[in-house]
Write an enzyme that holds these catalytic residues in place. Sequence first.
Site, PDB file in Angstrom:
ATOM      1  N   TYR A   1     -13.186  -6.935 -16.026  1.00 35.49           N
ATOM      2  CA  TYR A   1     -13.322  -7.862 -17.163  1.00 35.49           C
ATOM      3  C   TYR A   1     -13.139  -7.081 -18.463  1.00 35.49           C
ATOM      4  O   TYR A   1     -13.693  -5.983 -18.622  1.00 35.49           O
ATOM      5  CB  TYR A   1     -14.683  -8.583 -17.118  1.00 35.49           C
ATOM      6  CG  TYR A   1     -14.712  -9.515 -15.927  1.00 35.49           C
ATOM      7  CD1 TYR A   1     -14.219 -10.815 -16.028  1.00 35.49           C
ATOM      8  CD2 TYR A   1     -15.129  -9.058 -14.675  1.00 35.49           C
ATOM      9  CE1 TYR A   1     -14.151 -11.647 -14.915  1.00 35.49           C
ATOM     10  CE2 TYR A   1     -15.066  -9.882 -13.556  1.00 35.49           C
ATOM     11  CZ  TYR A   1     -14.579 -11.178 -13.688  1.00 35.49           C
ATOM     12  OH  TYR A   1     -14.497 -11.988 -12.589  1.00 35.49           O
ATOM     13  N   SER A   2     -12.354  -7.650 -19.378  1.00 35.11           N
ATOM     14  CA  SER A   2     -12.043  -6.956 -20.642  1.00 35.11           C
ATOM     15  C   SER A   2     -13.267  -6.903 -21.543  1.00 35.11           C
ATOM     16  O   SER A   2     -14.011  -7.893 -21.653  1.00 35.11           O
ATOM     17  CB  SER A   2     -10.953  -7.704 -21.406  1.00 35.11           C
ATOM     18  OG  SER A   2      -9.785  -7.763 -20.655  1.00 35.11           O
TER      19      SER A   2
ATOM     20  N   CYS B   1      -1.930  -9.724 -23.916  1.00 35.01           N
ATOM     21  CA  CYS B   1      -2.983  -9.773 -22.890  1.00 35.01           C
ATOM     22  C   CYS B   1      -3.129 -11.192 -22.364  1.00 35.01           C
ATOM     23  O   CYS B   1      -3.213 -12.142 -23.151  1.00 35.01           O
ATOM     24  CB  CYS B   1      -4.312  -9.283 -23.455  1.00 35.01           C
ATOM     25  SG  CYS B   1      -5.581  -9.168 -22.178  1.00 35.01           S
TER      26      CYS B   1
ATOM     27  N   GLU C   1      -1.555  -5.935 -20.984  1.00 35.67           N
ATOM     28  CA  GLU C   1      -2.680  -6.064 -20.049  1.00 35.67           C
ATOM     29  C   GLU C   1      -2.550  -7.448 -19.449  1.00 35.67           C
ATOM     30  O   GLU C   1      -2.947  -8.442 -20.070  1.00 35.67           O
ATOM     31  CB  GLU C   1      -3.991  -5.941 -20.830  1.00 35.67           C
ATOM     32  CG  GLU C   1      -5.209  -5.890 -19.960  1.00 35.67           C
ATOM     33  CD  GLU C   1      -5.650  -4.464 -19.660  1.00 35.67           C
ATOM     34  OE1 GLU C   1      -4.976  -3.802 -18.845  1.00 35.67           O
ATOM     35  OE2 GLU C   1      -6.647  -4.041 -20.237  1.00 35.67           O
TER      36      GLU C   1
ATOM     37  N   TYR D   1      -2.849 -10.072 -15.961  1.00 32.46           N
ATOM     38  CA  TYR D   1      -3.527 -10.211 -14.671  1.00 32.46           C
ATOM     39  C   TYR D   1      -3.373 -11.599 -14.111  1.00 32.46           C
ATOM     40  O   TYR D   1      -2.837 -12.477 -14.783  1.00 32.46           O
ATOM     41  CB  TYR D   1      -5.012  -9.826 -14.772  1.00 32.46           C
ATOM     42  CG  TYR D   1      -5.773 -10.415 -15.940  1.00 32.46           C
ATOM     43  CD1 TYR D   1      -6.375 -11.668 -15.849  1.00 32.46           C
ATOM     44  CD2 TYR D   1      -5.911  -9.715 -17.141  1.00 32.46           C
ATOM     45  CE1 TYR D   1      -7.096 -12.194 -16.925  1.00 32.46           C
ATOM     46  CE2 TYR D   1      -6.638 -10.237 -18.213  1.00 32.46           C
ATOM     47  CZ  TYR D   1      -7.216 -11.477 -18.102  1.00 32.46           C
ATOM     48  OH  TYR D   1      -7.932 -11.995 -19.157  1.00 32.46           O
TER      49      TYR D   1
END
Length: 345
Positions: A104-105, A288, A343, A345
Amino acid sequence: MVHCAPRGGYALRIRVLRLKKGEIMAEPILPDVQMNLVRASDPVIAGVVSNELCMRGKSASFVKHLVLDVGNTALAGAFRAGQSFGVIAPGVDERGKPHKVRLYSVACPTWGEDGAAQHVSTTPKRLIEEFVPQKPADDPDDHQLFRGVCSNYLCDVRAGDEVRLTGPNGKRFLLPADVHAHDYVFLATGTGIAPFRGMLLELLEGRDGPCSSRIDLVMGSPYTTDLLYDDLLQRLAAEHDNFHYHTAISREPRRGKPTGLYVDGLLNEQFDYFGPLLDNERTIIYLCGLMGVRVSLFRMLAAQGLSDAYLQVNASLLAKRPGDWSSSEIRKGIKPSGRCMLEVY
Ligand code: FAD
């Protein structure tokens, strides 16, 4: 690639790109960061400080701003904005093994939510889907909801609960060591806003006064009600002339137009505005969020003639029109340059 000895706490690592004859462009120098201080075999226990919804309105998705107290653990003071941390949900998976770490960022600046780097935050979104049979024994007519293990666990925790953490993770998706030397284009979809919340607070509300670099954030979201941290972002834009907050809403028709806009569509449509910014050698792009946005961003940069600055494209792709690049060709044939931080995902 030029390597210099570490100086002043930062590992100086400059890659110099050769553009046209005689023209060079220095890539950003990133700070040294701590990584993997805490492993899954021996996680630390953080206490939940608060866990509140952070969407603009009522929505089909549920996203929280979760604050965790890591004081008195090895993670206190160890994070930098842009990094992430691992969470181990309680219980075991269907094979009876402990759940795997999910990342988790970090959503706060380097000095944390509390100013002392003891409280770290993140932005978990509940993963909810219809059940899809995974094994031959699964009932093909089972249409119950599938609830993602860790995201729902994090969205359920309450103040006082304990959460097992690992990390920190990530050494590339970071603000540069000299934040004043660059301008910033932040591109977010959904929870991809998390690291930018931390970076924006760091750039605009830092102890040494606000950074005067130009900063543009494009936040992509299906509906206006799904926008995250919208109050904070509007406040920062109202208080700082150098910060520009744009929203790309994909599923709402716009005035005079039948369709909405994705992040890359907004950059394309407003290229008179974004073009000079992207063309400026001070600019770093940070993206992101959802994996798919990378594909459309790369195609857009190449179609607009900006690939030299942000991408290293292999020769076979250069022979094709960017619009025809498939996702697997992009995955294999394009590497982002040091001015394009990803980034996904
Ligand atoms: P899981 O339980 O792991 O499920 C994962 C997938 O399995 C789902 O996509 C689901 O579609 C599928 N699946 C499995 N079994 C079934 C079934 N029977 N039926 C249907 N589907 C099934 N997430 C955030 O919310 N916020 C963040 O800030 C964030 N930051 C991240 C930073 C990084 C660097 C990375 C790599 C990821 C980040 N993520 C973030 C994503 C996060 O790590 C998790 O992947 C996400 O929360 C989902 O985890 P989960 O345990 O809830 O889902």
